[in-house]
Design an enzyme around this catalytic site. Structure first.
Site, PDB file in Angstrom:
ATOM      1  N   CYS A 286       0.850  -1.171   0.000  1.00 45.94           N
ATOM      2  CA  CYS A 286       0.000   0.000   0.000  1.00 45.94           C
ATOM      3  C   CYS A 286       0.897   1.235   0.000  1.00 45.94           C
ATOM      4  O   CYS A 286       1.866   1.264   0.756  1.00 45.94           O
ATOM      5  CB  CYS A 286      -0.766  -0.066   1.297  1.00 45.94           C
ATOM      6  SG  CYS A 286      -2.231   0.799   1.295  1.00 45.94           S
ATOM      7  N   GLU A 320       1.307  -4.472  -5.137  1.00 44.24           N
ATOM      8  CA  GLU A 320       0.142  -5.345  -5.056  1.00 44.24           C
ATOM      9  C   GLU A 320      -1.004  -4.794  -5.909  1.00 44.24           C
ATOM     10  O   GLU A 320      -1.205  -3.580  -5.975  1.00 44.24           O
ATOM     11  CB  GLU A 320      -0.263  -5.379  -3.592  1.00 44.24           C
ATOM     12  CG  GLU A 320      -1.287  -6.414  -3.287  1.00 44.24           C
ATOM     13  CD  GLU A 320      -1.768  -6.196  -1.871  1.00 44.24           C
ATOM     14  OE1 GLU A 320      -0.957  -6.365  -0.947  1.00 44.24           O
ATOM     15  OE2 GLU A 320      -2.935  -5.835  -1.715  1.00 44.24           O
TER      16      GLU A 320
END
Ligand code: ACO
Ligand code: ZN
Length: 430
Positions: A286, A320
């Protein structure tokens, strides 16, 4: 023409005068007003344009009923509370099908979740339920779709928030939430924050400084060792990340926090989280630049630093998925710049994706998709060849000058860090 609605079956519709006046007569409008959530209709966005929008929630505001709307095809950042006079009732209202559960609000699986560890859907409902038990009739999922805080204040900056974040209910829904920029504790009033600041002794993120160059530092923080700080960071970042509901289990992550130093301390600019062990070779879970610092080249620095860590680990990595819209733009810009730079400075006739990957730590998949979207992959005698056009090179030169003048470059040699090897028991989180 106005219509006075019969509100006896819908006490929520009562204004202080006991009735609601709307500028149109139609059974459709009555049906909408009785159950507005999940209906779609045209809403005045900004000053004049009307856009299709979905109503996600309603509440009694100071001047009457207000509706929280999401504009179809636009990012959730632009969701807002509007009054009824912004609706265009002359156009058709789309009602949700009645037979199925329409609360399709379950957030996407993905990014923020992994960085701050995801809740299963069931526990996320439970958590939000606990966080906001205000006794309203709102559906829990509906709550997560609605921004709960309008503004935060951090250091010198007052910042408008973008998305819902499950701050505890006693702090949510205050006008401004006051956040200590060093320890990230939060307060409902400036007075309380000031009292806290007199006691707070933190002047930088609570971890090891593993990089320092010209005022910019990176601190590495272990979620297991600094649970409260990392949870507060996740709560803060959720305000700007539209992904899964956050969970408080920060143990499986390391947090790399970028700061800028002045005489008062190391001020947080942004961070990325990284799984201690990623089965899919993700090097970022993140990533966030705080809004007050966005579009100044810091996101590029954060991304550059994540690849500097991957280089030190000797393996390629990738963020991700899915990426947010802004995440995609920033990564695409970084990959383009880095690959073009490598090709301009090093390429030979035999340059392969593997070679570029070894030197940049960008995965071969990301290299190939970037070159494809740049239109730089051509086929010649049955073989793929890389071919950079003049425009691409000129753009790279312009960007390079900009980065240099802003000093937005990570110097690998300034990284004072060795990859951490966690033992099996250290990686047992539950
Ligand atoms: N519009 C157009 N292009 C943009 C924008 C934008 N709003 N933001 C970034 N870019 C592109 C541009 O090419 C820009 O270079 P330029 O300014 O020279 O044109 C380039 O990305 C890099 O911009 P930076 O200034 O370095 O990036 P910034 O500090 O703004 O941070 C980030 C980018 C981290 C994505 C920030 O927008 C952010 O925090 N957004 C909210 C959270 C988020 O969406 N994070 C990514 C989720 S995906 C994941 O976590 C793996
Ligand atoms: Zn503090």
């Amino acid at each position: 023409m106005t219509l006075t609605l019969d509100t006896k079956d819908n006490p929520d519709l009562l204004s202080t005068a006991g009735e609601v006046s709307v500028p149109i007569v139609s059974a459709e409008v009555q049906r909408f007003l009785a159950e507005p959530v999940n209906c779609k209709l045209f809403v005045q966005k900004a000053t004049s344009e009307y856009r299709l929008a979905e109503v996600l929630s309603s509440r009694k505001g100071e001047t009457g009923l207000e509706y929280y709307v999401h504009y179809t095809g636009f990012n959730k950042r632009l969701d807002e509370w509007v009054s009824i006079n912004r609706f265009d009732f002359s156009r058709k209202i789309e009602f949700p099908p009645t037979t199925i559960n329409n609360h399709s609000a379950t957030s996407k699986k993905g990014v923020i979740g992994e960085s701050i560890s995801l809740l299963s859907e069931a526990s996320s409902k439970r958590e939000i339920g606990q966080l906001r038990s205000s006794g309203t009739s709102h559906n829990i999922q509906e709550i997560a779709r609605v921004k709960n805080l309008n503004k935060i204040q951090m250091g010198q900056h007052e910042i408008e928030t973008w998305y819902f974040s499950p701050y505890p209910s006693e702090y949510a829904y205050c006008d401004i939430l006051y956040i200590c920029e060093f320890c990230l504790l939060y307060y409902p009033s400036l007075k309380q924050l000031r009292q806290h600041r007199n006691r707070c002794e933190l002047h930088h993120p609570p971890g090891n400084e593993i990089y320092r160059n010209e005022g910019i530092s990176f601190f590495e923080i272990d979620g297991r060792k600094q649970k409260v700080w990392c949870r507060n960071l996740c709560l803060l970042s959720k305000l700007f990340l539209d992904h899964k509901t956050l969970h408080y289990d920060v143990d499986p992550f390391l947090f790399y926090c970028m700061t800028e130093r002045d005489e008062r301390g190391n001020h947080l600019i942004g961070y990325f989280s990284k799984e201690k062990e990623s089965s899919e070779s993700y090097n970022v879970a993140c990533i966030l630049t705080l809004p007050q610092y966005q579009r100044l080249g810091y996101g590029r620095l954060l991304i550059g630093f994540s690849y500097a860590l991957s280089k030190a680990e000797g393996r390629a990595g990738s963020p991700e998925k899915p990426l947010s819209d802004l995440g995609f733009l920033s990564y695409h810009a970084y990959w383009t710049e880095t690959i073009v730079e490598y090709l301009l400075l090093n390429s030979t006739e035999d340059t392969t994706f593997e070679e570029i990957s070894r030197e940049t730590a960008i995965t071969t998949d990301d290299i190939e998709s970037t070159l494809t979207s740049m239109g730089a992959l051509k086929y010649y005698r049955g073989q793929k060849i890389i071919c950079l056009g003049d425009k691409v090179v000129e753009q790279w030169e312009r960007n390079y000058e900009k980065r240099k003048s802003r000093n937005r470059i990570i110097v690998q040699g300034k990284l004072n860090w060795k990859p951490i090897r966690f033992t099996t028991s250290q990686l047992r989180f539950r």
